[in-house]
Design a protein around this motif. Structure first.
Motif, mmCIF file in Angstrom:
data_model
loop_
_atom_site.group_PDB
_atom_site.id
_atom_site.type_symbol
_atom_site.label_atom_id
_atom_site.label_comp_id
_atom_site.label_asym_id
_atom_site.label_seq_id
_atom_site.Cartn_x
_atom_site.Cartn_y
_atom_site.Cartn_z
ATOM 1 N N ALA A 216 37.922 37.366 22.890
ATOM 2 C CA ALA A 216 38.210 36.372 23.926
ATOM 3 C C ALA A 216 38.319 37.086 25.265
ATOM 4 O O ALA A 216 38.789 38.234 25.344
ATOM 5 C CB ALA A 216 39.507 35.619 23.625
ATOM 6 N N PHE A 217 37.883 36.395 26.336
ATOM 7 C CA PHE A 217 37.916 36.943 27.693
ATOM 8 C C PHE A 217 39.055 36.328 28.480
ATOM 9 O O PHE A 217 39.371 35.137 28.331
ATOM 10 C CB PHE A 217 36.601 36.657 28.424
ATOM 11 N N HIS A 218 39.670 37.164 29.333
ATOM 12 C CA HIS A 218 40.693 36.689 30.271
ATOM 13 C C HIS A 218 40.026 35.796 31.318
ATOM 14 O O HIS A 218 38.890 36.054 31.730
ATOM 15 C CB HIS A 218 41.370 37.885 30.944
ATOM 16 N N PRO A 219 40.694 34.711 31.773
ATOM 17 C CA PRO A 219 40.033 33.794 32.709
ATOM 18 C C PRO A 219 39.762 34.366 34.091
ATOM 19 O O PRO A 219 38.839 33.906 34.771
ATOM 20 C CB PRO A 219 41.016 32.621 32.789
ATOM 21 N N SER A 220 40.527 35.370 34.544
ATOM 22 C CA SER A 220 40.346 35.848 35.920
ATOM 23 C C SER A 220 40.254 37.362 36.036
ATOM 24 O O SER A 220 39.707 37.864 37.018
ATOM 25 C CB SER A 220 41.499 35.340 36.803
ATOM 26 N N LYS A 221 40.761 38.100 35.061
ATOM 27 C CA LYS A 221 40.751 39.560 35.152
ATOM 28 C C LYS A 221 39.773 40.154 34.144
ATOM 29 O O LYS A 221 39.332 39.472 33.215
ATOM 30 C CB LYS A 221 42.155 40.114 34.885
ATOM 31 N N LEU A 287 41.642 33.800 18.769
ATOM 32 C CA LEU A 287 42.118 34.451 19.995
ATOM 33 C C LEU A 287 41.696 33.585 21.171
ATOM 34 O O LEU A 287 40.533 33.163 21.255
ATOM 35 C CB LEU A 287 41.529 35.853 20.152
ATOM 36 N N PHE A 288 42.654 33.342 22.079
ATOM 37 C CA PHE A 288 42.333 32.524 23.234
ATOM 38 C C PHE A 288 43.360 32.770 24.327
ATOM 39 O O PHE A 288 44.566 32.769 24.053
ATOM 40 C CB PHE A 288 42.322 31.035 22.863
ATOM 41 N N PHE A 289 42.897 32.972 25.559
ATOM 42 C CA PHE A 289 43.792 33.150 26.701
ATOM 43 C C PHE A 289 44.137 31.789 27.300
ATOM 44 O O PHE A 289 43.300 30.877 27.349
ATOM 45 C CB PHE A 289 43.131 34.012 27.774
ATOM 46 N N SER A 290 45.375 31.655 27.752
ATOM 47 C CA SER A 290 45.766 30.430 28.449
ATOM 48 C C SER A 290 45.011 30.334 29.767
ATOM 49 O O SER A 290 44.450 31.312 30.265
ATOM 50 C CB SER A 290 47.276 30.420 28.699
ATOM 51 N N SER A 291 44.979 29.123 30.325
ATOM 52 C CA SER A 291 44.184 28.895 31.539
ATOM 53 C C SER A 291 44.658 29.734 32.715
ATOM 54 O O SER A 291 43.865 30.110 33.576
ATOM 55 C CB SER A 291 44.213 27.407 31.909
#
Length: 813
Positions: A216-221, A287-291
Motif C-alpha cells: 500500500a502507498f501513503h497518500p502524500s509521502k 494494508l491501507f493508509f488512511s486518507s
C-alpha cells in the motif's frame, strides 16, 4: 429463473462518489448495493467471465458527485466503461488477454485548469499471456501492460514486467506510483506526469527476506508498506529519491545514499529507511493508509482489523470480526469504509469509531472438513415453502440464505466458537434437517476426540419463533445413540415427530411434547423426548425417510430397506438388497415409489415399488444428491459423470462439465430431461415451492405456484429454474435430448441383482423392462430383463425343456 450464490470477495469493491452505493464484483457481473440498507439495487451485466476490477471515476468537483461512471475489467479480456446510474454500457475495449487487475492512475490526478486538449486515458493491466504459455511452457505468464483506453488498444511492444503469474497492481491515492509484489520483491513504477503511449515509467525494486503478500502507498509521502507471509509489516520511507529524483525533490537539501544513514534497508535499495512491525500471527492480507496518512490499517487470518499510528507505532483494534480479512476499501465519504471477509461478507464501517453499520452477506463458501467426516456430512437442507437453504458454516453455525432474493437472512450459532486462525477444528456440524413447513430444525454436531478419547455426539432440536422468524434452541440431547454417530435425521410431514438413525445399529423416534396430551390439555414444555426405538439384526442404520403422508417410515439397514409403521413402531416389511450400503432414502412425492442411493465400489440408484415390495428399476450411477417433488411423482438426481464421459470429444456439451442432473417420473426409467452441469462435486438439488412473481415468469396455466428445481454447485453458486421449461439452456446448463452415455459400466437386470451369468453378452440396449422372448438359445436372453418382471414359471419350464430336446431336421425331397 434466477442465478445467485456468487462470491462477493473475489476482488476489492468500490464506493460511489457520494458513498451511498457499493460496487461489488460478483462473478460475471458487478452488483450495486445500497450502503444504508445493504440490499442490492442494480447490476452491470455484459462480461462473459469473472470481473476482476471495478474503478469508479472520481468526482472532479463537489457538483460532479452525482456522476456515476466506472470502468470494469474481466478475465474475458475486455474493459468496459459504464454509466451505473442507468445502468448503461458506454464503451468496450477488447485486448484479448485475461485481465487479473487494472488501475487507471490518471483518473486520480487533480484536473489541470485551462487544458487546451484532454490527454489520452491510460490503464495499467496485469494480464496473462496465454499464447506465450502455449508456445513456451516455461515462459512467465504474468505481464504488466499498458492500454490506451481512449484509442481502445494495447500499447504494442511495451511490457513493464513479466512475472511467473499475474499479480495484483496497487496504485497510490494520487496516481503517482503503481506497484506489484513479486515473491520477495516490490516493483514500483513512477507514472509520468504527462503520460503517453511511448513514455516509459521509471522503476525501482525493494527487497525482503520473506515472500510478500500485499502493499500500500501513503497518500502524500514517499512511504510504502508491505506485509509478508509471517505476519510482519515493513514500512519503507523515502523510497525512490535517487531513481525518481528531480531538481526539487531532495531530502533536507541532499540525496541520502550513505549506508549508515539508511537503517533497515537491504543492499542498494532506493529508500531512506525500513522499519518492521509485527503483531499478526499469520500472513498479512490487508494494508491501507488512511486518507490523511496518519494511520495504517492491517488485517489477516485473525479476523482482527489493526489500526497503527504511523508516527508512534501504537495500535488499536476492531476484534471478533469472525473471519479472515481480505480487503479494506476507503470511501469518498470520510465517515464510511468497508472490509471484505473470507466468509463472503462485506461489512460497512462507520469511521473513525469502526462500528459495523451494515453487513452484505453472500452465501457461505465451501470449507474443508476433517478426513473422517469427508462425504458423511449433510451439506444442505431446504425450506420448501420459503425458498431458504440452510447450510453448515465453518464457525459451527447454520446460515439461512434466500434463494429467491439471493441474500443471507440470518445465522444460527449451533455452538460457540471464537475465531482463531491457529485453533484446530474441534467440533463438526455434521447434519442439518428442516421440516416440510419450515417450523422445526434439527442439527447434529460431533466433538472430535483428543488423542482418541473424549468424542461426543449431540442432537439438537430448534423451533421457529413466531415473532422474529428465527430459530431458537428447544432441546439438547447428548449421546442420543450412545457413542455411535448419527447417519440421518428426518421430520414427519404432518406431525411434530422426527427420526434419527445411527451407525450403532438402531433408530429412534422423537416426539415434541406438543404432540402429547395429558388429560386433554397440551403440555407447556415444548421439548423433545424419545418415543420409540427400533433395530434390525444389529445392522447399522444408514438412512431414514417418512412417506408423503407419514404412514410409512423407511429405514436403511446397511444394504436392505426396512419398512415400519411409525405409529406402532412395528416392522412391516423388508425389501431389496443392494451390493453396497444405502446412504440416502427418499419417497418420490405423492407416488408409491421409494428412491434409494448406494455408494461405494458399486454405486447404484434404485427405485422400489411399495405396492409390490420389489425393485422397479435401477441405474449404476455415482449419485451426489437426490431431490423429490412434494406434490408430484417426480424426482431429480445429481450424478457425477464418469471420466470417460467428461473426456468425450464427440460430446461438446460435456466439455468442462463433470455432472448431470436427471429428472425422472418415478414410474418411468427414461429421464424426462437431463442437463449437464459444472462443479457437481459437493453440490445439491432440491424442489422448492415457487411463485411466478418471485422469478418474473409467465405461467400459461394460471397457477400462482409451481415446484421449481434448484441446483447448487460445489462452489455454492446456484440456479433456480422451471425443470419443465427451457430456461436452463439460457443459464449455462446444457440440456440433453435423451439418455446419454453417463451410466457406469455395469450389468443390468438379473445380473445387477444376483450377479453375472456365465457366457452372457448383455448390452446397454437391454435395459428395457419388457420381458425377453425365448430364442433358439433361450438362456442367453431369458434373464436379460429386470428380476421382478421375469416370464412366468410355465414359460420358463417349457423353454428349459425345449432346450434339452433335439429338434428333428426337416428333409426336403
Amino acid at each position: 429463473m434466477k442465478t445467485g450464490g456468487k462470491s462477493y470477495v473475489s476482488s476489492p469493491p468500490a464506493f460511489s462518489n457520494d458513498g451511498k452505493r457499493l460496487l461489488v464484483c460478483t462473478g460475471n457481473t458487478v452488483s450495486i448495493f445500497s450502503t444504508s440498507t445493504g440490499l442490492q439495487i442494480a447490476s452491470l451485466e455484459g462480461h462473459t467471465a469473472s470481473v476482476t476490477s471495478v474503478i469508479v471515476v472520481p468526482a472532479s468537483s463537489p457538483a460532479s458527485k452525482i456522476l456515476c461512471y466506472c470502468w470494469t475489467a474481466s478475465l474475458d479480456g475486455s474493459i468496459r466503461h459504464w454509466d451505473f446510474s442507468v445502468p448503461d454500457l458506454m464503451k468496450k475495449v477488447d485486448i484479448k488477454m485475461p485481465i487479473f487487475s487494472m488501475v487507471i492512475p490518471s483518473l486520480l490526478d487533480q484536473p489541470v485548469e485551462n487544458d487546451e486538449k484532454p490527454s489520452d486515458l491510460f490503464a495499467y493491466l496485469s494480464v496473462e499471456d496465454t499464447i506465450e504459455q502455449e508456445n513456451r511452457p516455461k515462459a512467465r505468464r504474468g505481464q504488466i501492460r499498458k492500454c490506451n483506453l481512449t484509442a481502445s488498444r494495447l500499447i504494442g511492444g511495451l511490457i513493464l514486467k513479466e512475472t511467473p503469474k499475474p499479480e495484483f497492481v496497487a496504485v497510490s491515492s494520487v496516481g503517482k506510483f503503481i506497484g506489484i509484489r513479486n515473491k520477495r520483491k516490490l516493483h514500483i513504477w513512477m507514472v509520468p506526469e504527462k503520460d503517453s503511449g511511448r513514455s516509459v515509467s521509471k522503476k525501482i525494486t525493494l527487497h525482503h527476506t520473506k515472500n510478500l503478500t500485499v502493499l500500500a502507498f501513503h497518500p502524500s509521502k514517499r512511504i510504502v508498506a508491505a506485509g509478508d507471509v509471517t505476519g510482519r509489516i515493513l514500512v519503507w520511507r523515502g523510497f525512490g529519491y535517487r531513481t525518481f529524483s528531480v531538481c526539487d525533490e531532495l531530502v533536507s537539501g541532499r540525496l541520502v545514499d550513505k549506508e549508515e544513514e539508511r537503517p533497515g534497508v537491504r543492499g542498494n535499495d532506493d529508500a531512506d529507511s525500513c522499519s518492521t512491525w509485527h503483531w499478526h500471527s499469520a500472513e498479512v492480507n490487508v494494508l491501507f493508509f488512511s486518507s490523511d496518512g496518519a494511520y495504517l490499517y492491517s488485517g489477516g487470518k485473525e479476523g482482527v482489523l489493526v489500526v497503527w499510528q504511523l508516527d508512534t507505532g501504537k495500535k488499536k483494534f476492531l476484534p471478533r470480526i469472525g473471519s479472515p480479512l481480505l480487503y479494506y476499501t476507503d470511501s469518498p465519504d470520510p465517515t464510511l469504509s468497508s472490509i471484505s471477509c473470507a466468509d463472503n461478507q462485506i461489512h460497512i464501517l462507520k469511521m473513525p469509531s469502526m462500528e459495523i453499520l451494515k453487513s452484505i452477506s453472500g452465501i457461505k463458501l465451501p470449507h474443508s472438513l476433517p478426513g473422517i467426516y469427508e462425504g458423511l456430512c449433510s451439506g444442505f437442507a431446504f425450506d420448501y415453502s420459503s425458498g431458504l437453504v440452510a447450510q453448515c458454516t465453518e464457525n459451527y453455525g447454520i446460515q439461512f440464505y434466500s434463494l429467491f432474493d439471493d441474500r443471507g437472512i440470518y445465522e444460527v450459532q449451533v455452538c460457540e466458537r471464537n475465531h482463531q486462525p491457529a485453533d484446530e477444528i474441534t467440533v463438526v456440524v455434521t447434519f442439518v434437517a428442516v421440516s416440510l413447513d419450515g417450523s422445526m430444525m434439527s442439527t447434529v454436531e460431533a466433538k472430535l476426540p483428543e488423542e482418541g478419547i473424549g468424542s461426543l455426539v449431540c442432537l439438537k432440536f430448534w423451533a421457529l419463533s413466531s415473532e422474529n422468524k428465527k430459530f431458537s434452541l428447544s432441546t439438547v440431547i447428548y449421546e442420543p445413540h450412545r457413542d455411535a454417530g448419527i447417519s440421518a435425521v428426518a421430520f414427519h410431514p404432518t406431525r411434530n415427530v422426527a427420526v434419527s438413525s445411527s451407525y450403532g445399529g438402531d433408530f429412534k423416534l422423537w416426539v415434541c411434547n406438543d404432540e402429547i396430551q395429558e388429560k386433554g390439555l397440551m403440555l407447556q414444555n415444548s421439548g423433545w423426548k424419545c418415543l420409540a426405538v427400533g433395530a434390525y439384526k444389529k445392522k447399522p442404520m444408514t438412512a431414514a425417510a417418512f412417506s408423503c403422508d407419514g404412514s410409512v417410515l423407511a429405514v436403511a439397514a446397511e444394504t436392505v430397506i426396512t419398512l415400519w409403521d411409525p405409529n406402532k413402531n412395528v416392522l412391516v416389511a423388508v425389501i431389496g438388497e443392494t451390493l453396497t450400503p444405502i446412504i440416502t432414502l427418499s419417497f418420490a412425492g405423492n407416488s408409491e415409489y421409494l428412491v434409494s442411493v448406494s455408494r461405494g465400489s458399486k454405486p447404484q440408484l434404485s427405485i422400489w415399488s411399495m405396492s409390490k415390495l420389489s425393485l422397479s428399476w435401477s441405474y449404476k450411477l455415482h449419485i451426489e444428491a437426490v431431490a423429490c417433488a412434494v406434490n408430484l411423482s417426480s424426482f431429480a438426481v445429481l450424478a457425477l459423470l464418469p471420466e470417460s464421459s467428461i473426456c468425450m470429444e464427440s460430446e461438446p456439451s460435456f466439455q468442462g462439465r463433470d455432472g448431470i442432473i436427471l429428472l425422472f417420473n418415478a414410474m418411468d426409467p427414461v429421464p424426462v430431461a437431463t442437463w449437464s452441469v459444472k462443479k457437481a462435486k459437493g453440490g445439491g438439488v432440491a424442489f422448492l415451492q415457487g411463485y411466478t412473481s418471485s422469478l418474473k415468469q409467465n405461467n400459461s396455466d394460471g397457477n400462482a405456484q409451481q415446484e421449481l428445481l434448484v441446483y447448487i454447485n460445489g462452489d455454492h453458486e446456484y440456479i433456480l429454474f422451471d425443470p419443465y421449461g427451457n430456461e436452463a439452456n439460457e443459464l449455462g446448463m446444457s440440456q440433453q435430448d435423451g439418455l446419454v452415455e453417463f451410466e457406469e459400466t455395469e450389468k443390468f437386470g438379473y445380473a445387477s441383482i444376483y450377479g453375472e451369468l456365465p457366457k452372457l453378452n448383455l448390452t446397454r440396449n437391454q435395459t428395457s423392462l419388457v420381458p425377453s422372448v425365448p430364442s433358439e438359445r433361450p438362456w442367453e436372453s431369458i434373464f436379460s430383463g429386470s428380476s421382478h418382471n421375469l416370464p412366468p414359471l410355465t414359460k420358463l419350464c417349457s423353454a428349459f425343456l425345449e432346450s434339452l430336446m433335439e429338434k428333428r431336421t426337416a428333409v426336403v425331397e
